[in-house]
Write a protein that holds these residues in place. Structure first.
Motif, PDB file in Angstrom:
ATOM      1  N   UNK A  61       0.833  -1.201   0.000  1.00 31.93           N
ATOM      2  CA  UNK A  61       0.000   0.000   0.000  1.00 31.93           C
ATOM      3  C   UNK A  61       0.861   1.242   0.000  1.00 31.93           C
ATOM      4  N   UNK A  62       0.384   2.272  -0.627  1.00 23.97           N
ATOM      5  CA  UNK A  62       1.135   3.507  -0.684  1.00 23.97           C
ATOM      6  C   UNK A  62       0.387   4.612   0.010  1.00 23.97           C
ATOM      7  N   UNK A  63       1.110   5.634   0.371  1.00 21.05           N
ATOM      8  CA  UNK A  63       0.491   6.791   1.004  1.00 21.05           C
ATOM      9  C   UNK A  63       0.117   7.809  -0.067  1.00 21.05           C
ATOM     10  N   UNK A  64      -0.783   8.771   0.282  1.00 20.46           N
ATOM     11  CA  UNK A  64      -1.138   9.802  -0.683  1.00 20.46           C
ATOM     12  C   UNK A  64       0.094  10.530  -1.193  1.00 20.46           C
ATOM     13  N   UNK A  65       0.063  10.878  -2.490  1.00 24.35           N
ATOM     14  CA  UNK A  65       1.220  11.523  -3.094  1.00 24.35           C
ATOM     15  C   UNK A  65       1.238  13.030  -2.889  1.00 24.35           C
ATOM     16  N   UNK A  66       0.125  13.616  -2.463  1.00 20.11           N
ATOM     17  CA  UNK A  66       0.073  15.056  -2.259  1.00 20.11           C
ATOM     18  C   UNK A  66      -0.573  15.344  -0.913  1.00 20.11           C
ATOM     19  N   UNK A  67      -0.147  16.411  -0.278  1.00 29.20           N
ATOM     20  CA  UNK A  67      -0.678  16.791   1.030  1.00 29.20           C
ATOM     21  C   UNK A  67      -1.630  17.969   0.857  1.00 29.20           C
ATOM     22  N   UNK A  68      -2.898  17.827   1.252  1.00 35.72           N
ATOM     23  CA  UNK A  68      -3.851  18.923   1.070  1.00 35.72           C
ATOM     24  C   UNK A  68      -3.568  20.079   2.005  1.00 35.72           C
ATOM     25  N   UNK A 117     -10.309  10.452  -5.327  1.00 42.75           N
ATOM     26  CA  UNK A 117     -11.416  11.344  -4.955  1.00 42.75           C
ATOM     27  C   UNK A 117     -11.438  12.522  -5.914  1.00 42.75           C
ATOM     28  N   UNK A 118     -12.611  12.868  -6.391  1.00 40.72           N
ATOM     29  CA  UNK A 118     -12.814  14.048  -7.248  1.00 40.72           C
ATOM     30  C   UNK A 118     -13.907  14.905  -6.628  1.00 40.72           C
ATOM     31  N   UNK A 119     -13.605  16.181  -6.438  1.00 42.40           N
ATOM     32  CA  UNK A 119     -14.556  17.127  -5.834  1.00 42.40           C
ATOM     33  C   UNK A 119     -14.865  18.211  -6.850  1.00 42.40           C
ATOM     34  N   UNK A 120     -16.137  18.415  -7.126  1.00 40.97           N
ATOM     35  CA  UNK A 120     -16.543  19.456  -8.053  1.00 40.97           C
ATOM     36  C   UNK A 120     -16.136  20.835  -7.566  1.00 40.97           C
ATOM     37  N   UNK A 121     -15.507  21.622  -8.443  1.00 39.17           N
ATOM     38  CA  UNK A 121     -15.096  22.972  -8.091  1.00 39.17           C
ATOM     39  C   UNK A 121     -13.605  23.139  -7.901  1.00 39.17           C
ATOM     40  N   UNK A 122     -12.836  22.041  -8.074  1.00 38.75           N
ATOM     41  CA  UNK A 122     -11.379  22.146  -7.987  1.00 38.75           C
ATOM     42  C   UNK A 122     -10.740  21.218  -9.022  1.00 38.75           C
ATOM     43  N   UNK A 123      -9.594  21.618  -9.527  1.00 40.29           N
ATOM     44  CA  UNK A 123      -8.828  20.778 -10.447  1.00 40.29           C
ATOM     45  C   UNK A 123      -8.034  19.699  -9.717  1.00 40.29           C
ATOM     46  N   UNK A 124      -7.912  19.840  -8.394  1.00 36.52           N
ATOM     47  CA  UNK A 124      -7.131  18.894  -7.599  1.00 36.52           C
ATOM     48  C   UNK A 124      -7.892  17.585  -7.452  1.00 36.52           C
ATOM     49  N   UNK A 125      -7.210  16.475  -7.717  1.00 38.36           N
ATOM     50  CA  UNK A 125      -7.752  15.141  -7.502  1.00 38.36           C
ATOM     51  C   UNK A 125      -6.839  14.404  -6.525  1.00 38.36           C
ATOM     52  N   UNK A 126      -7.411  13.897  -5.432  1.00 46.95           N
ATOM     53  CA  UNK A 126      -6.601  13.086  -4.519  1.00 46.95           C
ATOM     54  C   UNK A 126      -6.436  11.691  -5.100  1.00 46.95           C
ATOM     55  N   UNK A 127      -5.207  11.159  -5.025  1.00 42.23           N
ATOM     56  CA  UNK A 127      -4.936   9.780  -5.422  1.00 42.23           C
ATOM     57  C   UNK A 127      -4.015   9.147  -4.386  1.00 42.23           C
ATOM     58  N   UNK A 128      -4.203   7.885  -4.102  1.00 42.17           N
ATOM     59  CA  UNK A 128      -3.394   7.183  -3.120  1.00 42.17           C
ATOM     60  C   UNK A 128      -4.082   5.900  -2.721  1.00 42.17           C
ATOM     61  N   UNK A 129      -3.803   5.420  -1.531  1.00 40.81           N
ATOM     62  CA  UNK A 129      -4.471   4.218  -1.021  1.00 40.81           C
ATOM     63  C   UNK A 129      -4.721   4.383   0.470  1.00 40.81           C
ATOM     64  N   UNK A 130      -5.980   4.370   0.850  1.00 40.34           N
ATOM     65  CA  UNK A 130      -6.371   4.321   2.256  1.00 40.34           C
ATOM     66  C   UNK A 130      -7.078   2.990   2.452  1.00 40.34           C
ATOM     67  N   UNK A 131      -6.365   2.015   3.010  1.00 40.27           N
ATOM     68  CA  UNK A 131      -6.907   0.666   3.185  1.00 40.27           C
ATOM     69  C   UNK A 131      -7.616   0.553   4.526  1.00 40.27           C
TER      70      UNK A 131
END
Length: 237
Positions: free
Chosen positions: A1-8, A99-113
């Motif tokens: 498993x990997x951690x999120x690649x970006x920190x919000x 995760x994709x949230x309407x209103x932002x270009x930022x998309x979270x990618x990673x693995x939360x198991x």
């Protein structure tokens, strides 16, 4: 498993009404419950009515869409998997991967198991599935006065808990046979994994001949399963 690649980061609230809207604002990383979004105060009208959460389960990949049929969301809003009509409450294990949230270009990618008890009739909170990967278990031989070779492990789902290097310590029972049969694990060092989940494991100097047993552990908590590795046996000659 990997951690999120970006920190919000906190999108904050603009103090100047004329400040241009930032289409790259970020929201919080998801948790086992789902994702919480703090919408910027100056988000353009009509943008905040969709959130998509992609989940990997034993049955396959599922994308849950949270849609506001009566307008748009504002302020802070929690999108919990358990509240979605298409979520299977009997899912015993899953991983949030996108995760994709309407209103932002930022998309979270990673693995939360995550894991649950798999019983849809109980209202249990899912836990992070803790995993320690890369530990060099097995048997090694070292000279007296030296140390076991250090290595690097990966930790996920620890939810802020420290990694513990433990050694097997024999008890004080009478007789050699009883002493060998009794004992407990003692923590000799605690390690805080880096933000990427990596931790460098170094061992104490072994000054006496004999056999030593080591393992790594992350404690079980109310929100994480914890994990324990197999044993590394060091024979000191």
């Amino acid at each position: 498993m990997s951690r999120p690649t970006r920190t919000p980061t906190d999108p904050g609230t603009p103090t100047d009404p004329g400040t241009p809207f930032d289409w790259n604002w970020k929201y919080q990383d998801p948790t086992c419950a789902g994702v919480t979004v703090d919408y910027p105060a100056n988000i353009p009208a009509g943008q905040a009515n969709d959130v998509n959460v992609r989940v990997q389960t034993p049955a396959g990949t599922q994308t849950l869409n949270f849609h506001n049929n009566e307008g748009t969301w504002s302020g802070e809003h929690a999108f919990n998997l358990a509240d979605h009509a298409q979520w299977d409450a009997g899912t015993a294990s899953y991983a949030i991967t996108w995760v994709q949230v309407g209103g932002t270009n930022y998309h979270w990618q990673g693995t939360v198991a995550c894991v649950t008890d798999g019983d849809p009739t109980t209202a249990d909170a899912p836990k992070y599935d803790t995993e320690i990967d890369g530990f060099a278990a097995g048997t090694t031989t070292v000279n007296r006065g030296s140390t076991v070779r250090s290595d690097t492990v990966s930790v996920s789902g620890d939810n802020g808990e420290d990694l513990q290097l433990q050694v097997w310590t024999t008890g004080s029972a009478r007789g050699a046979a009883q002493a060998r049969a009794t004992g407990h694990w003692t923590t000799v060092k605690t390690l805080a994994p880096a933000t990427n989940g990596k931790a460098r494991v170094s061992y104490p100097r072994l000054t006496k001949k004999g056999t030593y047993k080591f393992r790594l552990a992350v404690a079980t908590t109310a929100t994480s399963t914890g994990d324990t590795t197999a044993t590394l046996t060091a024979r000191v000659r």
